[in-house]
Design a protein around this motif. Structure first.
Motif, short mmCIF file in Angstrom:
data_model
loop_
_atom_site.label_atom_id
_atom_site.label_comp_id
_atom_site.label_asym_id
_atom_site.label_seq_id
_atom_site.Cartn_x
_atom_site.Cartn_y
_atom_site.Cartn_z
N MET A 1 0.85 -1.20 0.00
CA MET A 1 0.00 0.00 0.00
C MET A 1 0.88 1.24 0.00
O MET A 1 1.87 1.32 0.72
CB MET A 1 -0.92 0.01 1.22
CG MET A 1 -1.77 1.27 1.33
SD MET A 1 -2.94 1.25 2.71
CE MET A 1 -4.02 -0.05 2.18
N ALA A 2 0.55 2.21 -0.85
CA ALA A 2 1.36 3.41 -0.96
C ALA A 2 1.21 4.25 0.28
O ALA A 2 0.15 4.37 0.88
CB ALA A 2 0.93 4.21 -2.18
N ARG A 3 2.32 4.89 0.69
CA ARG A 3 2.33 5.73 1.87
C ARG A 3 1.78 7.10 1.55
O ARG A 3 2.10 7.69 0.55
CB ARG A 3 3.78 5.84 2.37
CG ARG A 3 3.96 6.79 3.55
CD ARG A 3 5.42 6.84 3.91
NE ARG A 3 5.68 7.83 4.94
CZ ARG A 3 6.90 8.14 5.36
NH1 ARG A 3 7.93 7.52 4.85
NH2 ARG A 3 7.07 9.04 6.29
N ARG A 4 0.94 7.65 2.43
CA ARG A 4 0.38 8.98 2.23
C ARG A 4 1.29 10.02 2.87
O ARG A 4 2.01 9.74 3.81
CB ARG A 4 -1.02 9.09 2.85
CG ARG A 4 -2.13 8.52 1.97
CD ARG A 4 -2.21 7.06 2.08
NE ARG A 4 -3.40 6.55 1.40
CZ ARG A 4 -3.75 5.30 1.44
NH1 ARG A 4 -3.04 4.42 2.08
NH2 ARG A 4 -4.85 4.91 0.84
N THR A 5 1.22 11.24 2.36
CA THR A 5 1.98 12.34 2.93
C THR A 5 1.05 13.47 3.26
O THR A 5 -0.09 13.51 2.83
CB THR A 5 3.04 12.85 1.93
OG1 THR A 5 2.37 13.36 0.79
CG2 THR A 5 3.99 11.72 1.53
N VAL A 202 0.18 13.81 -12.14
CA VAL A 202 0.91 12.61 -11.72
C VAL A 202 2.17 13.07 -11.01
O VAL A 202 3.06 13.68 -11.62
CB VAL A 202 1.25 11.71 -12.92
CG1 VAL A 202 1.99 10.46 -12.45
CG2 VAL A 202 -0.01 11.32 -13.68
N SER A 203 2.23 12.82 -9.72
CA SER A 203 3.35 13.32 -8.92
C SER A 203 4.01 12.17 -8.17
O SER A 203 3.43 11.09 -7.99
CB SER A 203 2.89 14.40 -7.94
OG SER A 203 2.03 13.85 -6.95
N LEU A 204 5.23 12.43 -7.70
CA LEU A 204 5.95 11.44 -6.90
C LEU A 204 5.34 11.32 -5.51
O LEU A 204 5.03 12.34 -4.89
CB LEU A 204 7.42 11.84 -6.77
CG LEU A 204 8.42 11.17 -7.72
CD1 LEU A 204 8.65 9.73 -7.34
CD2 LEU A 204 7.99 11.30 -9.17
N ALA A 205 5.17 10.12 -5.03
CA ALA A 205 4.76 9.88 -3.66
C ALA A 205 6.02 9.75 -2.81
O ALA A 205 7.05 9.26 -3.28
CB ALA A 205 3.92 8.61 -3.56
N GLN A 206 5.93 10.18 -1.57
CA GLN A 206 7.10 10.11 -0.70
C GLN A 206 7.45 8.67 -0.42
O GLN A 206 6.58 7.85 -0.13
CB GLN A 206 6.84 10.86 0.62
CG GLN A 206 8.11 11.09 1.43
CD GLN A 206 7.93 12.19 2.45
OE1 GLN A 206 6.82 12.54 2.80
NE2 GLN A 206 9.03 12.73 2.92
N SER A 207 8.73 8.34 -0.50
CA SER A 207 9.16 6.95 -0.30
C SER A 207 9.20 6.60 1.16
O SER A 207 9.12 7.48 2.01
CB SER A 207 10.55 6.76 -0.93
OG SER A 207 11.50 7.62 -0.34
#
Length: 207
Positions: A1-5, A202-207
Motif C-alpha cells: 500500500m502506498a504511503r500517504r503524505t 501525476v506526482s511522486l509519492a514520498q518513499s
C-alpha cells in the motif's frame, strides 16, 4: 500500500537543465518523456533530497504493452489504492508539476480516444522512471458543480487513468495511489471553470 503524505507546500529550488525557465506547460506544449522525468526527479529531490540521474529506458514501450511482455516484475492487476480523507498528496511548485490534459466526456470518467497520445506519454515516462518511485494519480476538476460532486468525479477519472496504466501499460498497481481533489487546487492562471482545470496530475509519492 502506498504511503500517504501531508499537504505541506514543498518548495523545490533544484536546477532543471531540461526545463530552464520553468513554469507550467500548456495543453498545446505537451512535455516530452525526458521533461516529465526531469520534473519527477526534481520532486524526488524536494521530498527526499538529491537522487541519482535517471537512466532512460529506450525500449519504446507504449500504451498497449501487456504484463506478459513485461518480464519479471510485471504489473499487478489488483485494485489501485485509494485516498483517505484526512490526508492529501504533497503540493509542488508549478515549475515541477506534471499535469496531463486527459479529456473525458461531460460528467463521465470515460477517457476520450483523443487522449491516447497523452496516455502514451504518461506510460512511457512511468516505464522509464526509477522502479523504486511510486506515484500519486491526482484528479482535479474545475469549479462548476458542487464540491462534493467534483471530488467524486475527479477521483473516478484519476482511478480510470490508474486502471489504464495497470491494464494497458503493465505498471504495478502497488506503485499507484489515486486521489480526487475536485476543485481544491485550481490553477492560479486559469479561470475557475476552464477546461485547463479538468486535469490529471501525476506526482511522486514520498518513499
Amino acid at each position: 500500500m502506498a504511503r500517504r503524505t501531508g499537504s505541506a507546500l514543498l518548495a523545490a529550488t533544484v536546477a532543471l537543465p531540461l526545463l530552464m525557465g520553468g513554469g507550467a506547460v500548456s495543453a498545446e506544449e505537451a512535455m516530452t518523456r525526458e521533461e516529465i522525468l526531469a520534473r519527477w526527479k526534481a520532486q524526488a529531490e524536494a521530498l527526499d533530497g538529491p537522487v541519482q540521474d535517471v537512466e532512460i529506458d529506450e525500449r519504446g514501450l507504449q500504451l498497449g504493452a501487456t504484463a506478459a511482455g513485461a518480464g519479471a516484475g510485471s504489473a499487478s492487476t489488483g485494485e489501485v489504492v485509494t485516498t483517505v480523507e484526512e490526508t492529501e498528496p504533497p503540493r509542488f511548485e508549478r515549475a515541477i508539476t506534471v499535469d496531463f490534459r486527459i479529456t473525458f466526456d461531460t460528467d463521465s470518467a470515460v477517457i476520450r480516444d483523443s487522449a491516447r497520445p497523452e496516455l502514451e506519454r504518461l506510460c512511457a515516462a512511468v516505464k522509464a522512471a526509477d522502479e523504486s518511485w511510486r506515484f500519486n494519480i491526482i484528479g482535479h476538476a474545475d469549479a462548476a458543480g458542487s464540491s462534493e460532486y467534483n471530488r467524486t468525479l475527479s477521483e473516478a477519472r484519476a482511478r480510470e487513468v490508474a486502471r489504464r496504466l495497470t491494464a494497458d501499460c503493465a505498471v504495478d498497481s502497488a506503485r499507484l495511489t489515486v486521489w480526487g481533489l475536485g476543485e481544491e487546487r485550481l490553477l492560479p492562471d486559469e479561470p475557475p471553470v476552464s477546461e485547463a482545470n479538468r486535469r490529471v496530475e501525476v506526482s511522486l509519492a514520498q518513499s
